[in-house]
Design a protein around this motif. Structure first.
Motif, PDB file in Angstrom:
ATOM      1  N   ARG A  38      38.869  31.443  30.574  1.00  0.00           N
ATOM      2  CA  ARG A  38      37.533  30.927  30.299  1.00  0.00           C
ATOM      3  C   ARG A  38      37.055  30.118  31.512  1.00  0.00           C
ATOM      4  O   ARG A  38      37.689  29.146  31.894  1.00  0.00           O
ATOM      5  CB  ARG A  38      37.592  30.035  29.057  1.00  0.00           C
ATOM      6  CG  ARG A  38      36.261  29.776  28.437  1.00  0.00           C
ATOM      7  CD  ARG A  38      36.415  29.037  27.142  1.00  0.00           C
ATOM      8  NE  ARG A  38      36.610  30.009  26.066  1.00  0.00           N
ATOM      9  CZ  ARG A  38      36.923  29.702  24.834  1.00  0.00           C
ATOM     10  NH1 ARG A  38      37.107  28.448  24.501  1.00  0.00           N
ATOM     11  NH2 ARG A  38      37.062  30.634  23.928  1.00  0.00           N
ATOM     12  N   GLY A  39      35.984  30.585  32.143  1.00  0.00           N
ATOM     13  CA  GLY A  39      35.420  29.879  33.295  1.00  0.00           C
ATOM     14  C   GLY A  39      36.246  30.003  34.562  1.00  0.00           C
ATOM     15  O   GLY A  39      36.032  29.255  35.512  1.00  0.00           O
ATOM     16  N   GLY A  40      37.175  30.949  34.623  1.00  0.00           N
ATOM     17  CA  GLY A  40      38.044  31.066  35.791  1.00  0.00           C
ATOM     18  C   GLY A  40      37.868  32.376  36.520  1.00  0.00           C
ATOM     19  O   GLY A  40      36.944  33.140  36.270  1.00  0.00           O
ATOM     20  N   GLU A  41      38.802  32.617  37.432  1.00  0.00           N
ATOM     21  CA  GLU A  41      38.764  33.863  38.185  1.00  0.00           C
ATOM     22  C   GLU A  41      39.813  34.835  37.648  1.00  0.00           C
ATOM     23  O   GLU A  41      40.755  34.437  36.981  1.00  0.00           O
ATOM     24  CB  GLU A  41      39.000  33.589  39.668  1.00  0.00           C
ATOM     25  CG  GLU A  41      40.360  32.992  39.971  1.00  0.00           C
ATOM     26  CD  GLU A  41      40.537  32.668  41.438  1.00  0.00           C
ATOM     27  OE1 GLU A  41      41.377  33.326  42.084  1.00  0.00           O
ATOM     28  OE2 GLU A  41      39.843  31.761  41.920  1.00  0.00           O
ATOM     29  N   ALA A  42      39.637  36.112  37.959  1.00  0.00           N
ATOM     30  CA  ALA A  42      40.554  37.142  37.494  1.00  0.00           C
ATOM     31  C   ALA A  42      41.870  37.055  38.261  1.00  0.00           C
ATOM     32  O   ALA A  42      41.881  36.944  39.483  1.00  0.00           O
ATOM     33  CB  ALA A  42      39.925  38.515  37.671  1.00  0.00           C
ATOM     34  N   ILE A  57      40.738  40.218  29.007  1.00  0.00           N
ATOM     35  CA  ILE A  57      41.755  41.104  29.543  1.00  0.00           C
ATOM     36  C   ILE A  57      41.096  42.402  29.963  1.00  0.00           C
ATOM     37  O   ILE A  57      40.280  42.964  29.224  1.00  0.00           O
ATOM     38  CB  ILE A  57      42.867  41.370  28.501  1.00  0.00           C
ATOM     39  CG1 ILE A  57      43.618  40.079  28.171  1.00  0.00           C
ATOM     40  CG2 ILE A  57      43.871  42.376  29.025  1.00  0.00           C
ATOM     41  CD1 ILE A  57      43.221  39.452  26.923  1.00  0.00           C
ATOM     42  N   GLU A  58      41.447  42.887  31.160  1.00  0.00           N
ATOM     43  CA  GLU A  58      40.882  44.133  31.673  1.00  0.00           C
ATOM     44  C   GLU A  58      41.998  44.992  32.256  1.00  0.00           C
ATOM     45  O   GLU A  58      42.796  44.522  33.061  1.00  0.00           O
ATOM     46  CB  GLU A  58      39.845  43.840  32.754  1.00  0.00           C
ATOM     47  CG  GLU A  58      39.229  45.081  33.336  1.00  0.00           C
ATOM     48  CD  GLU A  58      38.189  44.779  34.405  1.00  0.00           C
ATOM     49  OE1 GLU A  58      37.678  45.751  34.983  1.00  0.00           O
ATOM     50  OE2 GLU A  58      37.901  43.603  34.671  1.00  0.00           O
ATOM     51  N   THR A  59      42.040  46.250  31.832  1.00  0.00           N
ATOM     52  CA  THR A  59      43.004  47.204  32.373  1.00  0.00           C
ATOM     53  C   THR A  59      42.290  48.102  33.385  1.00  0.00           C
ATOM     54  O   THR A  59      41.132  48.455  33.199  1.00  0.00           O
ATOM     55  CB  THR A  59      43.613  48.078  31.261  1.00  0.00           C
ATOM     56  OG1 THR A  59      42.563  48.712  30.544  1.00  0.00           O
ATOM     57  CG2 THR A  59      44.461  47.258  30.313  1.00  0.00           C
ATOM     58  N   LYS A  60      42.998  48.452  34.429  1.00  0.00           N
ATOM     59  CA  LYS A  60      42.454  49.345  35.456  1.00  0.00           C
ATOM     60  C   LYS A  60      42.846  50.795  35.122  1.00  0.00           C
ATOM     61  O   LYS A  60      43.486  51.050  34.106  1.00  0.00           O
ATOM     62  CB  LYS A  60      42.988  48.945  36.838  1.00  0.00           C
ATOM     63  CG  LYS A  60      42.702  47.496  37.208  1.00  0.00           C
ATOM     64  CD  LYS A  60      41.232  47.216  37.302  1.00  0.00           C
ATOM     65  CE  LYS A  60      40.996  45.775  37.735  1.00  0.00           C
ATOM     66  NZ  LYS A  60      39.602  45.440  37.853  1.00  0.00           N
TER      67      LYS A  60
END
Length: 161
Positions: A38-42, A57-60
């Motif tokens: 929250r409010g940060g970088e990946a 969460i993000e999957t490539k």
């Protein structure tokens, strides 16, 4: 003096995670998966990393992640997927409130434990929200304006948003 400054700096960097209670853990990870706090970088996720309320969460491509939440819910996010743990508050495995915000890709969720109330567990998409009670489901969305859901067991209640 140097040690004190170092510890203060380290505490400041991870303060959001130190103060927050984790909601689950990465149980399986294949390929490249990133978490945005929250409010940060990946940042890249690793096996056994703890997850927190508000994490995205993000999957490539050719990647997947399986997450075990503390209420024994199992969430699997397939390639090129995105979801957010919007809310997760747990008193016990049956007495909890959870909101997962599914953005895109394919996601399978297995809720082992029924909720006390029908609105306690929700899965949101861009087009609808589902109230869930002890359910296993698949959801898929490749475009923002549409999503589909397949209920494998249990029951859901749909609300258009």
């Amino acid at each position: 003096m140097f040690k004190v400054v170092f510890f203060l700096f380290m505490g400041w960097v991870s303060a959001s995670q130190v103060l927050a209670k984790d909601v689950g853990v990465v149980a399986v990870l294949k390929g490249e998966v990133v978490r945005t706090e929250r409010g940060g970088e990946a940042k890249p996720l690793k096996l056994n990393d703890k997850l927190f309320e508000g994490d995205k969460i993000e999957t490539k491509k050719r990647s997947l992640v399986k997450i075990l939440l503390h209420d024994e819910t199992i969430l699997t996010l397939g390639p090129e997927g995105q979801t957010e743990i919007e809310k997760f508050q747990m008193k016990s495995k049956q007495d909890r409130k959870s909101v997962l915000n599914f953005v895109k890709g394919q996601m399978r969720v297995l809720y082992y434990n029924k909720a006390k109330k029908k609105d306690d567990l929700k899965l949101k998409t861009k087009t609808f929200a589902m109230g869930i009670r002890g359910t296993e489901l698949l959801t898929s969305s490749q475009r923002q304006e549409e999503a589909s859901v397949l209920v494998l067991s249990g029951r859901v209640e749909l609300d258009s948003e």
